[in-house]
Design an enzyme around this catalytic site. Structure first.
Site, mmCIF file in Angstrom:
data_model
loop_
_atom_site.group_PDB
_atom_site.id
_atom_site.type_symbol
_atom_site.label_atom_id
_atom_site.label_comp_id
_atom_site.label_asym_id
_atom_site.label_seq_id
_atom_site.Cartn_x
_atom_site.Cartn_y
_atom_site.Cartn_z
ATOM 1 N N CYS A 15 -23.486 60.932 -31.308
ATOM 2 C CA CYS A 15 -24.765 61.060 -31.836
ATOM 3 C C CYS A 15 -25.620 60.106 -31.004
ATOM 4 O O CYS A 15 -25.218 59.290 -30.177
ATOM 5 C CB CYS A 15 -24.946 60.688 -33.195
ATOM 6 N N CYS A 18 -25.352 56.521 -30.148
ATOM 7 C CA CYS A 18 -24.117 55.972 -28.952
ATOM 8 C C CYS A 18 -24.797 55.937 -27.896
ATOM 9 O O CYS A 18 -24.490 55.171 -27.145
ATOM 10 C CB CYS A 18 -23.074 57.268 -29.108
ATOM 11 N N CYS A 83 1.073 52.574 11.639
ATOM 12 C CA CYS A 83 1.545 51.256 11.094
ATOM 13 C C CYS A 83 0.810 50.986 9.625
ATOM 14 O O CYS A 83 -0.066 51.946 9.498
ATOM 15 C CB CYS A 83 1.476 50.011 11.990
ATOM 16 N N CYS A 86 -2.945 50.830 9.622
ATOM 17 C CA CYS A 86 -3.980 51.825 9.623
ATOM 18 C C CYS A 86 -4.056 52.437 8.215
ATOM 19 O O CYS A 86 -5.220 52.609 7.855
ATOM 20 C CB CYS A 86 -3.054 52.985 10.228
ATOM 21 N N ASP A 495 -54.733 74.799 -3.796
ATOM 22 C CA ASP A 495 -55.174 74.934 -2.448
ATOM 23 C C ASP A 495 -55.367 76.173 -1.722
ATOM 24 O O ASP A 495 -54.545 77.175 -2.293
ATOM 25 C CB ASP A 495 -54.170 74.044 -1.743
ATOM 26 N N ASP A 695 -49.175 73.096 -0.702
ATOM 27 C CA ASP A 695 -47.881 73.235 0.104
ATOM 28 C C ASP A 695 -48.006 72.603 1.222
ATOM 29 O O ASP A 695 -47.070 72.503 2.119
ATOM 30 C CB ASP A 695 -47.732 74.741 0.324
ATOM 31 N N ASP A 699 -52.144 68.099 1.288
ATOM 32 C CA ASP A 699 -52.293 68.365 -0.190
ATOM 33 C C ASP A 699 -51.350 67.161 -1.043
ATOM 34 O O ASP A 699 -51.449 67.141 -2.179
ATOM 35 C CB ASP A 699 -51.452 69.613 -0.612
#
Length: 812
Positions: A15, A18, A83, A86, A495, A695, A699
């Protein structure tokens, strides 16, 4: 190092309390700047200082609070190790350099790496890249071989809830039937024998401690964290009935009427509610899963002329990919060969296919409808447009809307208040009636009818559904605050360039003279001269000639005059195209064309004159034409009761002409880019709630200043980053669509909150017996049995979630 926000899936919440517990616990960690836990989406969004706190610390804190963070575990074959050092190098690279990797263990002998990681923070691409950067190779599994931990965790929860509910039904159904049969005298004398009560106990115990065990563990977690949640109420209510009955069983002198069926049926009914809630709640994230399902598993790679099918994870930037008709585009790229139409509806919400040709962008997740297309990949993995959209929607769905604050405040005190009411109810009825059993029944009824879940689900489920619906229709909300604010707008400022208009000049009028009367003849010569020009107006003339299918001859002796005009020899004749002033300055008589020039300029159009061998031969008018959908979008906004205004840097005459064509009355012309935000602020000072649509880079300040910034998805990245709403399709009709969706979502949230509050306010007093003295009220209301209370509690959460899901069917 700057602050960072990470998203973690969380399991085990029952709920809203929690979620509040996790928030409080996580915020106590040093370095955590903020935390938001969404109960509906089951996710935690944490803002932190990466140098002060690690992801592992967050996970330990969440798990320490009694909840889980699911992770994915994958085994990767590693090549190139020589080895043990690595192996250690690879472990360091993964553990230190890949955020989201919880642990990495590399075995040199078996040449494999076992990596545990969070899919919400990293993926196999980043893990593989880290190993390869360290100088080694990885044999990658296919993505379908790596199960999504979050999906697996959600599926496991539903399966667990279903299994426990079925177990509850198996034991509670016969128990309820036998108990009711005995109480109403349907069974014989044998049903009152002492062994029958022990049978009832045997049937009730698996329900109490298997089906209902989650409520005990959940209640304990909650109390351990200093608060109380729904689990506490259910555990208390069912335990009172169960252990009272057990006491009667052990000490028969106290009485012989047991209530094992009450505790068993309460738990089973509430488990039914949680099971249905988990299943229904999962549907609110359906949009995300649908988007994720758009990406194909494989792609056809072209290398040295040979086509090879490879897993999509192996595609790299610069690879050449082939997509056949009917196939999904795997990643983003640029078309190099072929032409087709592509269905982009799942990304943009627009049903019409979009034509693609060499040089056009193509987006991963879209569907190739017709021709065979070959393209070069430009963005792969997490960088594709589809991946970014999924990420954005996920983050937005997990954010918390301001309206949720009220529900959070109520939820914080709700359970303690209900426990207090239940105890007072018990005390009063025991004192008034002198009988323990009726008082106990009312105490149980109050505990199990209260429903903090409905309050906790009211807002986030509607937000998730609303944003999911938006994603399907090409409307992306960056956060819940933008969704809520958009519903309150009363003014939309647009715009002009690139928003209302196409953002590029187009030929709108062609006027011939006696010497060259046909429009196509005028365009043919003008386009021939402009073929050598790089000027936008010249390109517009060439595009129009191509659109009309006019064969354009090659120019000779081309010469441009600093943006004023161009000249060239075309088929032996000297042809000039340019501004009227420039053409007149070259000795051409324009008196016969002056009325036409002034008329076209009066409508805000840019006029070019065509002259052939020193004589005026025609006029070509160019303008930034409005998009086909602009007028419809403005009409829709006005029909919604919104005021629409336009901002532009153009002169008053041009601005008025465009505004008139688009149906806009309020115009601010000759506005410099740096002044756009000031104009928005001026509207706000008038008391308006303003949405700004744009855009371009210029703007961005206005988008930030507005109450809600709406960025056209085909615009610049700066505008998109600044906007609170992004229109993926890049069409203005997305603006009214986004506002209708935000209004519908907020209406749903208010409905959910009303029913959640009304349910609790009305039925808790009924359960407490407030209506008991009123004989005219039906008995079932006056004496609300705990079983009916449990059923009502289960129904309340389902009602709220189902109401939110109606948003998917709304027409926006």
């Amino acid at each position: 190092m700057p602050e960072k926000t990470i998203r973690l899936p969380v399991t085990g919440m029952t709920c809203a309390n929690c979620a509040a517990n996790i928030e409080r616990s996580v915020k106590k960690l040093p370095g955590v700047k903020g935390a938001n836990v969404n109960f509906a989406s089951e996710e935690a969004s944490v803002t932190l200082d990466p140098e002060a706190v690690e992801v592992r610390d967050l996970i330990e804190r969440i798990e320490g609070s009694g909840f889980g963070v699911p992770a994915t575990r994958v085994e990767l074959p590693v090549t190139g190790m020589t080895c043990a050092n690595c192996a250690a190098s690879i472990e360091r690279a993964l553990n230190r350099k890949v955020p989201g990797v919880l642990s990495a263990s590399v075995n040199f002998a078996t040449e494999s790496a076992v990596v545990e990681y969070l899919p919400s923070m990293t993926d196999l691409d980043e893990i593989t890249a880290a190993v390869e950067k360290a100088g080694y190779g990885v044999i990658r599994p296919r993505d379908e071989d790596v199960e999504d931990a979050e999906t697996a965790a959600r599926r496991a929860e539903i399966q667990d809830q279903t299994r426990k509910f079925i177990t509850g039904v198996i034991f509670a159904a016969p128990l309820f039937a036998l108990s009711m049969g005995r109480d109403f005298g349907f069974l014989g004398y044998w049903s009152h024998a002492a062994w029958v009560n022990w049978l009832f106990w045997a049937l009730a115990t698996p329900v109490q401690f298997y089906t209902g065990w989650d409520y005990y563990t959940g209640g304990w977690k909650s109390l351990r964290n200093g608060s109380a949640n729904m689990d506490v109420l259910v555990a208390m209510g069912s335990s009172v009935a169960y252990f009272y009955s057990l006491a009667l069983l052990i000490y028969p002198l106290l009485g012989d009427h047991v209530y094992f069926e009450t505790s068993a049926v309460i738990i089973t009914l509430i488990k039914l509610g949680k099971m249905l809630e988990a299943r229904t709640k999962g549907r609110t994230g359906g949009a995300i899963r649908k988007l994720m399902g758009l990406r194909p598993k494989t792609a056809t790679l072209v290398r040295e002329g040979i086509e090879t099918e490879i897993p999509i994870e192996q595609i790299r930037v610069g690879d050449v990919i082939v997509v056949r008709p009917g196939e999904s585009v795997p990643v983003d790229g640029l078309v190099e060969e072929g032409a087709s139409s592509v269905d982009e509806s799942m990304l943009t919400g627009e049903p019409l296919p979009v034509d693609k040709k060499p040089g056009d962008e193509i987006t991963g997740g879209t569907i190739n409808k017709e021709g065979r297309v070959k393209f070069r990949s430009t963005r792969v993995g997490k960088d594709t447009a589809l991946a970014r959209i999924i990420r954005m929607v996920r983050e937005a769905q997990g954010s918390k809307a301001p309206i949720q604050a009220l529900a959070d405040r109520v939820a914080a005190v709700f359970v303690p208040a209900v426990i207090g009411i239940a105890l007072v109810t018990f005390g009063l009825w025991w004192a008034i009636g002198g009988d323990f059993v009726p008082a106990m029944i009312r105490l149980v009824a109050v505990l199990v009818i209260a429903c903090p879940c409905a309050l906790g689900l009211a807002t986030p489920t509607a937000i998730m559904a609303g944003m999911g619906k938006g994603a399907e229709r090409g409307v992306l909300f960056k956060n819940s605050e933008a969704l809520e604010s958009a519903a309150r707008l009363d003014t939309v400022v647009l715009d002009k360039t690139g928003t209302i208009t196409r953002g590029e000049p187009s030929v709108v009028d062609v006027v011939g003279t006696e010497s060259l009367s046909r429009e196509d003849a005028v365009l043919r010569l003008a386009a021939a001269v402009e073929r050598g020009s790089e000027h936008p107006l010249g390109k517009a003339v060439v595009r129009e000639a191509e659109r009309r299918g006019i064969r354009v001859p090659e120019p000779e002796d081309f010469l441009a005059s600093s943006g004023a005009g161009v000249r060239a020899r075309i088929e032996g004749r000297e042809v000039m195209v340019g501004r009227p002033e420039w053409i007149g300055g070259q000795g051409t008589d324009l008196k016969s064309l002056e009325p036409g020039i002034h008329d076209l300029q009066g409508h805000g159009k840019t006029v070019m004159v065509l002259a052939v061998d020193g004589e005026a031969a025609g006029l070509i008018a160019v303008a930034d034409t409005i998009k086909p959908e602009s007028r419809r979008a403005v009409d829709e906004l006005r029909s919604m009761g919104l005021r629409v205004a336009m901002l532009t840097g153009d002169n008053e005459q041009t601005a008025r002409a465009v505004a008139m064509e688009a149906g806009i009355d309020e115009v601010a012309a000759e506005v410099r880019p740096e002044d756009k935000s000031s104009r928005v602020l001026a509207f706000q000072k008038e008391g308006r709630r303003v949405g700004m649509v744009g855009d371009g880079i210029n703007d961005a300040p206005a988008l930030a200043q507005a109450d809600v910034g709406v960025a056209i998805g085909t615009g610049t990245d700066v505008a998109i980053e600044t906007g609170g709403i992004i229109l993926a399709a890049g069409e203005l009709t997305g603006v009214p669509r986004s506002l209708r969706l935000s209004r519908a979502t907020m209406r749903t949230i208010r409905q959910n909150l009303f029913w959640a509050f009304a349910y609790n306010v009305a039925l808790i007093p009924v359960a407490a017996g407030v209506l008991n003295p009123f004989e005219s009220i039906p008995f079932m209301l006056r004496q609300l049995h705990p079983i009916l209370a449990a059923l009502a509690m289960a129904v309340s959460s389902i009602t709220v979630v189902s109401n939110s899901l109606r948003l998917y069917r709304s027409k926006v």
